[in-house]
Write an enzyme that holds these catalytic residues in place. Structure first.
Site, PDB file in Angstrom:
ATOM      1  N   ARG A   9       0.840  -1.215   0.000  1.00 12.65           N
ATOM      2  CA  ARG A   9       0.000   0.000   0.000  1.00 12.65           C
ATOM      3  C   ARG A   9       0.863   1.248   0.000  1.00 12.65           C
ATOM      4  NH1 ARG A   9      -3.100  -0.173   5.085  1.00 12.65           N
ATOM      5  NH2 ARG A   9      -1.939  -1.974   5.823  1.00 12.65           N
ATOM      6  N   SER A  36      -5.760   4.339   4.953  1.00 15.81           N
ATOM      7  CA  SER A  36      -5.477   2.903   4.826  1.00 15.81           C
ATOM      8  C   SER A  36      -4.977   2.536   3.439  1.00 15.81           C
ATOM      9  CB  SER A  36      -6.756   2.095   5.093  1.00 15.81           C
ATOM     10  OG  SER A  36      -6.965   1.967   6.473  1.00 15.81           O
ATOM     11  N   GLU A  57     -18.962   4.865  -2.307  1.00 14.46           N
ATOM     12  CA  GLU A  57     -18.195   4.129  -3.322  1.00 14.46           C
ATOM     13  C   GLU A  57     -18.878   4.179  -4.679  1.00 14.46           C
ATOM     14  OE1 GLU A  57     -19.162   2.872  -0.404  1.00 14.46           O
ATOM     15  OE2 GLU A  57     -17.265   2.814   0.698  1.00 14.46           O
ATOM     16  N   PHE A  82     -15.466  -3.099  -1.086  1.00 14.54           N
ATOM     17  CA  PHE A  82     -16.343  -1.974  -1.436  1.00 14.54           C
ATOM     18  C   PHE A  82     -16.147  -1.543  -2.895  1.00 14.54           C
ATOM     19  CE2 PHE A  82     -15.125  -1.313   3.146  1.00 14.54           C
ATOM     20  CZ  PHE A  82     -16.241  -1.962   3.649  1.00 14.54           C
ATOM     21  N   HIS A 108      -6.629  -4.380   0.622  1.00  9.70           N
ATOM     22  CA  HIS A 108      -7.382  -5.270   1.517  1.00  9.70           C
ATOM     23  C   HIS A 108      -8.163  -6.344   0.765  1.00  9.70           C
ATOM     24  CE1 HIS A 108      -6.226  -1.941   4.025  1.00  9.70           C
ATOM     25  NE2 HIS A 108      -6.636  -2.564   5.116  1.00  9.70           N
ATOM     26  N   ASP A 116     -10.602  -7.965  10.963  1.00  7.90           N
ATOM     27  CA  ASP A 116     -11.901  -7.362  10.619  1.00  7.90           C
ATOM     28  C   ASP A 116     -12.962  -8.406  10.272  1.00  7.90           C
ATOM     29  OD1 ASP A 116     -11.307  -4.760  11.135  1.00  7.90           O
ATOM     30  OD2 ASP A 116     -10.916  -4.188   9.060  1.00  7.90           O
ATOM     31  N   ARG A 166      -3.474  -6.372   2.428  1.00  8.86           N
ATOM     32  CA  ARG A 166      -3.169  -5.508   3.563  1.00  8.86           C
ATOM     33  C   ARG A 166      -1.747  -5.690   4.125  1.00  8.86           C
ATOM     34  NH1 ARG A 166      -3.639  -5.097   9.312  1.00  8.86           N
ATOM     35  NH2 ARG A 166      -3.959  -7.320   9.481  1.00  8.86           N
TER      36      ARG A 166
END
Lengths: 314, 281
Positions: A9, A36, A57, A82, A108, A116, A166
């Protein structure tokens, strides 16, 4: 094996900033996850070209389409669940169908989201995006490849789906390596079986191959970064050479890498294969590496699959 | 309104009438399509393409053109008719609407010269229009962006995401027009979802709201002029219209939302009524 680790990321965020300095036409969108996804790094340096639309989104994908239709090179980011699930119809109707220059870079992806839990662990995104005409799908293997892939998609007319995960990933390619779109990378050669892996799973495939070597099994490891269009040539070549393929992905075994490889094999060179991945089950909370072991997607799980394949191959 | 001559108004009325006639011809020839919401939008499209918008039919992708997004994509017959009459492609092509040999897709597609955005899945067009309006601001260009929405369409949540964002971003170069014909595919809108008080809703979402009779050429022109005076705020024009306007048996019914004239008699009646109207203009 001793590897250095780097966050894919962060590599994405850094590359966006570099591209932003080089090119005025780069714009970036996010939906309240920029710290994130690391698009915030771009937003800090180029506030006028960064649109954080909040928790929208669907609206974000539509706006991305409008910006691209007006000549911008657009990056739109969110979590994979998403970006591809929540906004699927907007991606289909407003981006893929008009073939607009939008690069959807989702972070992610997969069960390795970890704690999560299932709501955030996207294991269907590769299938969703591969099913869209005009969409091309890339899963970079490490931070070095992230940099190459982001630069590549910025140089092309979209749309692309780039899937990141992630956790920090081991650097298994070098900064000097080249990314060739649609071409897999042979990471290790072998004679008895070929392990075709993507993203976070490639390093586990290498660990598995090392252990198998000690046990007298010679396994090739192929990094399949481009999932669509897939590298048919290398799949057929290694099916012919080894007679057995194991695919490994942090994704449902349906509609992902395993399915794409199976399609190639059935049409061009039928061979024995086994798929390692999420067994058509939603994930659960836990540390990401514990989850990979729990679902048989770590090196031990890959070794087990390879041995099973070697049995049926006989 | 000294700036609008009666000759101009008459010309625009005639164009709206032509759009209606093409809508009937196209949907009858295609044996499918959506006449109801096309007929309600005829005057709006006539004013946009023959008075308000800066476009160049010889250069449909001209960078400085005003943009239009038909968010209610099923009104494609009226939209295509407006584009053809404006000169983007020959009107002969209109009779091939929805046919395999034609670029005139059932819902707007970038295959069609003059179309700025693919639409058809309701609720998305306003977001694309926001993207275009943001690009204009970034590039310091003066082009304006228009989106035509259906009233049934604004039941989609995506519209309200877009509504909040357009106001947040102070997009005074953006105009949304709602074709408030009171009817959606299945029934009257307010029997499906209560949309009123519509003016208050958009106002609360941060938009400048203008309410007009969407069949009155002068009111449409005045509202669009008024929208140009907006500073730091997007404008929504709630255009009160009649579904199926101009064809008596199609008016105020959901039956012809997505159905063409059902037989030759219905077809002839529709054409006759539209031609009668023309003689009165």
């Amino acid at each position: 094996m001793k590897w250095k680790y780097e966050s894919p990321r962060k590599a994405y965020g850094e590359t966006l900033v570099a591209l932003g300095r080089e090119r005025e036409d780069i714009v970036v969108l996010d939906a309240d996850l920029s710290t994130s996804t690391k698009t915030a790094m771009f937003g800090k340096e180029f506030p006028d070209r960064f649109f954080n639309v909040g928790l929208q989104e669907q609206n974000m994908m539509g706006i991305a389409a409008g910006l691209a239709r007006s000549g911008k090179t657009v990056f739109a980011s969110s979590f994979a669940v998403f970006a591809t699930g929540r906004a699927y119809d907007q991606v289909r109707q407003s981006i893929a169908y008009p073939k607009l220059n939008v690069n959807i870079v989702a972070t992610h992806g997969g069960v390795t989201v970890g704690e999560d839990g299932a709501s955030h662990q996207m294991i269907e995104d590769i299938g969703l995006m591969c099913g869209l005409p005009n969409m091309r799908v890339i899963v970079p293997v490490d931070a070095n490849e992230v940099r190459r892939v982001i630069r590549f998609v910025a140089s092309q007319n979209g749309p692309f789906y780039v899937r990141l995960t992630r956790p920090a990933l081991p650097l298994i390619t070098s900064p000097e390596d080249e990314f060739v779109f649609g071409k897999a990378m042979l990471m290790r050669d072998g004679e008895d079986v070929a392990i075709i892996a993507t993203g976070i799973e490639v390093s586990y495939a290498l660990l598995a191959a090392e252990q198998l070597h000690k046990e007298g099994i010679s396994a090739a490891v192929i990094n399949m970064s481009t999932i669509k269009p897939i590298d048919k040539e290398i799949i057929v070549k290694y099916a012919r050479k080894t007679g057995g393929i194991v695919t490994v992905e942090d994704h449902n075994i349906y509609n992902g890498l395993g399915s794409r490889v199976a399609e190639v094999l059935v049409e061009h060179y039928p061979a024995r294969m086994l798929r390692v991945g999420m067994p058509d089950k939603f994930g659960r909370s836990g540390r990401w590496d514990e989850l990979l072991a729990y679902y048989g997607m770590d090196d031990a799980g890959i070794i087990k699959a390879v041995k099973k394949l070697m049995e049926v191959k006989k | 309104m000294s700036e609008i001559s009666s000759e101009k108004i008459r010309k625009l009325k005639l164009i709206a009438n032509e759009i209606r006639e093409w809508t009937i011809k196209m949907t009858y020839a295609a044996k499918s399509g959506h006449p109801g919401g096309s007929l309600s939008a005829a005057e709006i499209l006539a004013v946009l393409y023959f008075h308000e918008m800066k476009v160049d039919p010889q250069n449909p992708e001209w960078e400085d053109r005003d943009r239009f997004v038909l968010s209610k994509g099923h009104a494609s017959p009226a939209y295509y008719a407006a584009l053809a009459l404006r000169g983007f492609f020959p009107t002969d092509e209109l009779m091939n609407f929805r046919k395999l040999s034609s670029f005139l897709q059932g819902h707007p597609s970038l295959m069609v010269p003059g179309v700025d955005m693919c639409t058809g899945s309701l609720g998305q067009g306003l977001s694309a229009a926001i993207g275009m309006a943001l690009a204009a601001k970034l590039d310091k260009k003066s082009y304006r962006v228009y989106a035509l929405l259906g009233d049934g369409e604004i039941e989609e949540g995506n519209i309200w995401e877009a509504a909040m964002t357009a106001a947040t971003r102070k997009l005074d170069n953006l105009v949304a027009i709602i074709d408030r014909n009171m009817i959606q595919l299945d029934d009257f809108t307010d029997r499906m979802v209560v949309l009123d008080p519509l003016e208050e809703k958009w106002n609360a979402f941060g938009w400048r709201v203008l309410s007009i009779n969407g069949h009155d050429i002068v009111q449409i022109i005045r509202a669009l002029n008024e929208a140009r005076r907006s500073v730091s705020q997007p404008t929504v024009i709630i255009a009160h219209t009649v579904k199926g306007k101009g064809v008596s048996y199609m008016e105020n019914t959901a039956k012809y939302h997505g159905k063409p004239p059902q037989n030759e008699e219905e077809y002839n009646t529709a054409i006759k009524e539209i031609e009668d109207e023309r003689r009165g203009i």
